[in-house]
Design a protein around this motif. Sequence first.
Motif, PDB file in Angstrom:
ATOM      1  N   MET A 137       8.597 -39.215  -3.801  1.00  0.00           N
ATOM      2  CA  MET A 137       7.983 -40.427  -4.334  1.00  0.00           C
ATOM      3  C   MET A 137       6.697 -40.057  -5.055  1.00  0.00           C
ATOM      4  N   SER A 138       6.649 -40.301  -6.366  1.00  0.00           N
ATOM      5  CA  SER A 138       5.445 -40.022  -7.138  1.00  0.00           C
ATOM      6  C   SER A 138       4.401 -41.104  -6.877  1.00  0.00           C
ATOM      7  N   SER A 139       3.199 -40.894  -7.378  1.00  0.00           N
ATOM      8  CA  SER A 139       2.147 -41.906  -7.186  1.00  0.00           C
ATOM      9  C   SER A 139       2.534 -43.223  -7.851  1.00  0.00           C
ATOM     10  N   ILE A 140       3.188 -43.146  -9.008  1.00  0.00           N
ATOM     11  CA  ILE A 140       3.643 -44.374  -9.675  1.00  0.00           C
ATOM     12  C   ILE A 140       4.718 -45.051  -8.833  1.00  0.00           C
ATOM     13  N   ASP A 141       5.634 -44.256  -8.265  1.00  0.00           N
ATOM     14  CA  ASP A 141       6.667 -44.813  -7.391  1.00  0.00           C
ATOM     15  C   ASP A 141       6.050 -45.537  -6.197  1.00  0.00           C
ATOM     16  N   LEU A 142       5.006 -44.944  -5.629  1.00  0.00           N
ATOM     17  CA  LEU A 142       4.364 -45.545  -4.457  1.00  0.00           C
ATOM     18  C   LEU A 142       3.758 -46.898  -4.795  1.00  0.00           C
ATOM     19  N   HIS A 143       3.115 -46.991  -5.963  1.00  0.00           N
ATOM     20  CA  HIS A 143       2.528 -48.271  -6.368  1.00  0.00           C
ATOM     21  C   HIS A 143       3.615 -49.304  -6.652  1.00  0.00           C
ATOM     22  N   THR A 144       4.701 -48.869  -7.280  1.00  0.00           N
ATOM     23  CA  THR A 144       5.816 -49.788  -7.532  1.00  0.00           C
ATOM     24  C   THR A 144       6.367 -50.313  -6.211  1.00  0.00           C
ATOM     25  N   HIS A 145       6.548 -49.401  -5.261  1.00  0.00           N
ATOM     26  CA  HIS A 145       7.147 -49.813  -3.994  1.00  0.00           C
ATOM     27  C   HIS A 145       6.218 -50.687  -3.165  1.00  0.00           C
ATOM     28  N   PHE A 146       4.927 -50.514  -3.304  1.00  0.00           N
ATOM     29  CA  PHE A 146       3.984 -51.315  -2.521  1.00  0.00           C
ATOM     30  C   PHE A 146       4.249 -52.809  -2.699  1.00  0.00           C
ATOM     31  N   SER A 147       4.521 -53.229  -3.935  1.00  0.00           N
ATOM     32  CA  SER A 147       4.740 -54.659  -4.185  1.00  0.00           C
ATOM     33  C   SER A 147       5.999 -55.159  -3.481  1.00  0.00           C
ATOM     34  N   TYR A 148       7.036 -54.312  -3.379  1.00  0.00           N
ATOM     35  CA  TYR A 148       8.253 -54.702  -2.668  1.00  0.00           C
ATOM     36  C   TYR A 148       7.994 -54.829  -1.167  1.00  0.00           C
ATOM     37  N   GLN A 149       7.344 -53.812  -0.611  1.00  0.00           N
ATOM     38  CA  GLN A 149       7.150 -53.802   0.837  1.00  0.00           C
ATOM     39  C   GLN A 149       6.140 -54.849   1.287  1.00  0.00           C
ATOM     40  N   ALA A 150       5.216 -55.230   0.378  1.00  0.00           N
ATOM     41  CA  ALA A 150       4.276 -56.299   0.710  1.00  0.00           C
ATOM     42  C   ALA A 150       5.009 -57.635   0.861  1.00  0.00           C
ATOM     43  N   MET A 151       6.112 -57.803   0.108  1.00  0.00           N
ATOM     44  CA  MET A 151       6.905 -59.027   0.193  1.00  0.00           C
ATOM     45  C   MET A 151       7.880 -58.992   1.360  1.00  0.00           C
ATOM     46  N   VAL A 152       8.581 -57.867   1.511  1.00  0.00           N
ATOM     47  CA  VAL A 152       9.595 -57.713   2.558  1.00  0.00           C
ATOM     48  C   VAL A 152       9.308 -56.405   3.300  1.00  0.00           C
ATOM     49  N   PRO A 153       8.870 -56.455   4.549  1.00  0.00           N
ATOM     50  CA  PRO A 153       8.521 -55.230   5.286  1.00  0.00           C
ATOM     51  C   PRO A 153       9.650 -54.209   5.341  1.00  0.00           C
ATOM     52  N   GLU A 154      10.905 -54.672   5.306  1.00  0.00           N
ATOM     53  CA  GLU A 154      12.053 -53.748   5.358  1.00  0.00           C
ATOM     54  C   GLU A 154      12.375 -53.117   4.011  1.00  0.00           C
TER      55      GLU A 154
END
Length: 236
Positions: free
Chosen positions: A149-166
Amino acid sequence: MTQTDSQCEHITVHTVTQTSPCPILSCVEKAPKCAHVSLIPVADSDQSSCNQPSASGVLQDVHISPLLMEDFLELARENTEKDLETCGVLGAFLEHGTYYVTTLIIPKQESTSSSCEALKEEEFFAIQNERSLFPVGWIHTHPSQSCFMSSIDLHTHFSYQAMVPEAFAIVMAPTDKSRSYGIFRLSDPGGMSVLKECEESGFHPHGEPADGSPIYEHCANVYTNTNLRFEIFDLR
């Protein structure tokens, strides 16, 4: 909405030509006792960046078809051969405490060899809303890089996990001989706290979480389910 069905080997793809919600219902086959359901292995994890799953709270299980990942890689082949990333969005329904991934949406996108940005988000939001799906994650390729997971990937994923913990991120790395794919999430609260406070963009380093956990980890709650049907919407 007008749509056509096209065949790419064994893959049935709904090519959406307008942005209004699609009237076709998803076809989900509930897993009988004979269905093969297995936890995705993490034995080949990259110990330098991502350790075994940690106890990041109690998460509900997620089921996904292994064919969905294979079909996505096939649909991304043209971009992969050009060393361009491809991304897709995963939608799921929740039943009896388990998320079932039934929809893969490949949005219009702009890609480079190391990044992929979804465009016209309202188009895939319309499909998710029409089906009352949860945005449980996303999938993308690393056409010439390793599985991480690149730094850009991590930021992209943060928005998903903030909405749905799973929520989880699937990285498909066809040229990585040690691990062709990985299913990851941010550690919580460690990794989530780091990303919440980070205001940088582009590729950049992140500090270690204060609790000493890895910034991201392999998912311990995601299972492959060979009996789960799914739809693919290619909006490109």
